[in-house]
Write an enzyme that holds these catalytic residues in place. Sequence first.
Site, PDB file in Angstrom:
ATOM      1  N   ASP A 166      47.686  41.838  40.117  1.00  0.00           N
ATOM      2  CA  ASP A 166      47.138  42.340  41.590  1.00  0.00           C
ATOM      3  C   ASP A 166      46.603  41.099  42.388  1.00  0.00           C
ATOM      4  OD1 ASP A 166      47.554  44.911  40.933  1.00  0.00           O
ATOM      5  OD2 ASP A 166      45.691  45.356  40.176  1.00  0.00           O
ATOM      6  N   LYS A 207      41.836  49.708  33.660  1.00  0.00           N
ATOM      7  CA  LYS A 207      41.828  48.249  34.011  1.00  0.00           C
ATOM      8  C   LYS A 207      40.721  47.367  33.261  1.00  0.00           C
ATOM      9  CE  LYS A 207      44.611  48.562  38.268  1.00  0.00           C
ATOM     10  NZ  LYS A 207      44.954  48.052  39.594  1.00  0.00           N
TER      11      LYS A 207
END
Length: 270
Positions: A105, A69
């Site tokens: 997220d 990420k």
Amino acid sequence: MRIDQYTQLYGVIGNPVRHSLSPIMHNAAFEDRRINAVYLAFEIKELEDCIKGVRSLGIKGLSVTIPFKSEIIPFLDEVDDLAKRIGAVNTVVNEDGFLKGYNTDASGALRALEGKTDISGKRVVIIGAGGTARAAGYILKQKGMDITIANRSRERGMALAESLGCGFVNLKELTDIKHDILINTTPVGMSPDVDECPVPQEALQEDMVVMDVIYNPLKTKLLAMAEARGCTILNGLPIFIYQGAEQFRLWTGLDAPVTIMDEAVKKVLV
Ligand SMILES: NC(=O)c1ccc[n+]([C@@H]2O[C@H](COP(=O)([O-])OP(=O)(O)OC[C@H]3O[C@@H](n4cnc5c(N)ncnc54)[C@H](OP(=O)(O)O)[C@@H]3O)[C@@H](O)[C@H]2O)c1
């Protein structure tokens, strides 16, 4: 669904990645919206090679998971502001060879929490200081919440608290502070270690909202203990579905069929 010469390819990259339920969720969404696309899971070793492959094959969009990420950021053409501030990208959109990174997220966690409780003026303690804590922390801070970080390792916890401009406590000191919402962002309690809990029972008070980012199992030991105390509980499934719904919107420009996605994932979880 017919796969033909026009079928577009999407996927999740990570390592490991075989546990991912994103293919189940996104393929259900594509099918429901009659989009000629498939979504696969790619367990990759070399991120740079993978990104070259995405560009040359014209893969239309990616979900990005552990451990890439943050690592993916230098390989992208642009990163949106929130993802930049969080320092993590979980979504890539390929617009004619131009790769732009996003973080869904954070908005997924926010939407899940707001679906359960009014967050305005509330005090929240976030357990953990990794990528998920960072994403949740940034977006909840933007919403004006009073945040405290509680983490096992002091150094990492303090660093996140400092970058958010909020307080830090050791996990052991958690019982000394007052908060309305507790969010577990650690993997403690995730299958197969289902008997573990990141906080002592005394840290849970009956009028609290307790959210766990874990969705396997759907009711972690933390949530079971919180429920027994009379807290309002929320598992990690809505976060997963909402972060996926936002990915779907970024890739297709369409609203995601959230109920279909939720049902598809629940079918394989239960
Ligand atoms: N529902 C969803 O859609 C969703 C989305 C994203 C992530 N997740 C889940 O969120 C969890 C965390 O992911 P992440 O990317 O934030 O991980 P990460 O960056 O590796 O951070 C993990 C955090 O958990 C803490 N931790 C790990 N093991 C611990 C233990 N035994 N006791 C106490 N603390 C411990 C670490 O503390 P130290 O700093 O001390 O090491 C760290 O702060 C994973 O379970 C992931 O599956 C769910």
